[in-house]
Scaffold this motif. Structure first.
Motif, PDB file in Angstrom:
ATOM      1  N   GLY A  26      -7.948   1.088  -2.391  1.00 36.86           N
ATOM      2  CA  GLY A  26      -8.133  -0.605  -2.541  1.00 36.86           C
ATOM      3  C   GLY A  26      -7.402  -1.166  -2.923  1.00 36.86           C
ATOM      4  O   GLY A  26      -6.896  -2.400  -3.592  1.00 36.86           O
ATOM      5  N   LEU A  27      -6.585  -1.599  -1.432  1.00 34.96           N
ATOM      6  CA  LEU A  27      -5.511  -2.439  -1.074  1.00 34.96           C
ATOM      7  C   LEU A  27      -5.960  -2.644   0.494  1.00 34.96           C
ATOM      8  O   LEU A  27      -5.647  -1.474   1.089  1.00 34.96           O
ATOM      9  CB  LEU A  27      -4.302  -2.099  -1.377  1.00 34.96           C
ATOM     10  CG  LEU A  27      -3.708  -2.149  -2.592  1.00 34.96           C
ATOM     11  CD1 LEU A  27      -2.336  -2.020  -2.695  1.00 34.96           C
ATOM     12  CD2 LEU A  27      -4.109  -3.907  -3.595  1.00 34.96           C
ATOM     13  N   ILE A  28      -6.149  -4.007   0.629  1.00 37.17           N
ATOM     14  CA  ILE A  28      -5.847  -3.755   2.362  1.00 37.17           C
ATOM     15  C   ILE A  28      -4.151  -5.321   2.421  1.00 37.17           C
ATOM     16  O   ILE A  28      -4.357  -5.686   2.093  1.00 37.17           O
ATOM     17  CB  ILE A  28      -7.586  -5.088   2.658  1.00 37.17           C
ATOM     18  CG1 ILE A  28      -8.856  -4.273   2.252  1.00 37.17           C
ATOM     19  CG2 ILE A  28      -7.254  -5.063   4.442  1.00 37.17           C
ATOM     20  CD1 ILE A  28     -10.202  -4.744   2.364  1.00 37.17           C
ATOM     21  N   GLY A  29      -4.368  -4.837   3.693  1.00 37.75           N
ATOM     22  CA  GLY A  29      -2.582  -5.234   4.137  1.00 37.75           C
ATOM     23  C   GLY A  29      -2.009  -4.798   5.901  1.00 37.75           C
ATOM     24  O   GLY A  29      -2.408  -4.086   6.118  1.00 37.75           O
ATOM     25  N   GLY A  30      -1.230  -5.210   5.438  1.00 40.56           N
ATOM     26  CA  GLY A  30      -0.071  -4.159   6.139  1.00 40.56           C
ATOM     27  C   GLY A  30       0.840  -4.867   6.451  1.00 40.56           C
ATOM     28  O   GLY A  30       1.201  -5.616   5.402  1.00 40.56           O
ATOM     29  N   LEU A  31       1.813  -4.679   7.231  1.00 40.34           N
ATOM     30  CA  LEU A  31       3.206  -5.446   7.706  1.00 40.34           C
ATOM     31  C   LEU A  31       3.125  -6.443   8.125  1.00 40.34           C
ATOM     32  O   LEU A  31       2.740  -7.138   9.394  1.00 40.34           O
ATOM     33  CB  LEU A  31       3.955  -3.909   8.810  1.00 40.34           C
ATOM     34  CG  LEU A  31       4.417  -2.826   8.076  1.00 40.34           C
ATOM     35  CD1 LEU A  31       5.277  -1.669   8.808  1.00 40.34           C
ATOM     36  CD2 LEU A  31       5.545  -2.142   6.867  1.00 40.34           C
ATOM     37  N   LEU A  32       3.998  -7.445   7.594  1.00 44.73           N
ATOM     38  CA  LEU A  32       4.421  -8.006   8.227  1.00 44.73           C
ATOM     39  C   LEU A  32       5.130  -8.427   9.828  1.00 44.73           C
ATOM     40  O   LEU A  32       6.444  -7.389   9.763  1.00 44.73           O
ATOM     41  CB  LEU A  32       4.702  -9.412   7.490  1.00 44.73           C
ATOM     42  CG  LEU A  32       4.132 -10.086   6.036  1.00 44.73           C
ATOM     43  CD1 LEU A  32       4.769 -10.491   5.208  1.00 44.73           C
ATOM     44  CD2 LEU A  32       2.425 -10.503   6.922  1.00 44.73           C
ATOM     45  N   PRO A  33       5.137  -9.129  10.348  1.00 41.50           N
ATOM     46  CA  PRO A  33       5.642  -9.402  11.893  1.00 41.50           C
ATOM     47  C   PRO A  33       7.395  -9.550  11.792  1.00 41.50           C
ATOM     48  O   PRO A  33       7.196 -10.318  10.575  1.00 41.50           O
ATOM     49  CB  PRO A  33       4.724 -10.258  12.852  1.00 41.50           C
ATOM     50  CG  PRO A  33       4.778 -11.441  11.607  1.00 41.50           C
ATOM     51  CD  PRO A  33       3.845 -10.452  10.893  1.00 41.50           C
ATOM     52  N   ALA A  34       8.305  -8.875  12.463  1.00 47.65           N
ATOM     53  CA  ALA A  34       9.565  -9.643  12.573  1.00 47.65           C
ATOM     54  C   ALA A  34      10.217  -8.710  11.159  1.00 47.65           C
ATOM     55  O   ALA A  34      10.505  -9.772  10.457  1.00 47.65           O
ATOM     56  CB  ALA A  34       9.873 -11.063  12.903  1.00 47.65           C
ATOM     57  N   GLY A  35       9.851  -7.454  10.614  1.00 45.74           N
ATOM     58  CA  GLY A  35      10.202  -7.257   9.636  1.00 45.74           C
ATOM     59  C   GLY A  35      10.162  -7.993   8.168  1.00 45.74           C
ATOM     60  O   GLY A  35      10.960  -7.808   7.395  1.00 45.74           O
ATOM     61  N   GLY A  36       8.932  -8.543   8.531  1.00 45.93           N
ATOM     62  CA  GLY A  36       8.582  -9.524   6.856  1.00 45.93           C
ATOM     63  C   GLY A  36       8.580  -8.403   6.437  1.00 45.93           C
ATOM     64  O   GLY A  36       8.125  -9.241   4.769  1.00 45.93           O
TER      65      GLY A  36
END
Length: 65
Positions: A26-36
């Protein structure tokens, strides 16, 4: 044998096919770079239901309307 014992053994609940865009999350996304952290948004294909069916055909619990 009573009905409930029969049903528990022989009846398998149907599963709603998952949305291919978000794989049922139900969601689209992911981890942000540099531990964001993590950034996500509601899937545009399924409207957040996680189902491959249109939003107006899916109940809030994920079942078919």
């Amino acid at each position: 044998m009573n009905y409930q014992a029969y049903a528990d053994h022989h009846i398998t609940p149907r599963r709603v096919p998952l949305c291919e865009a978000c794989n049922g999350h139900g969601l689209i996304g992911g981890l942000l770079p540099a531990g964001g952290g993590y950034e996500s948004e509601t899937c545009g294909e399924c409207g957040g239901t996680g189902s491959c069916y249109p939003v107006d055909l899916v109940e809030s619990d994920g079942g078919e309307a």
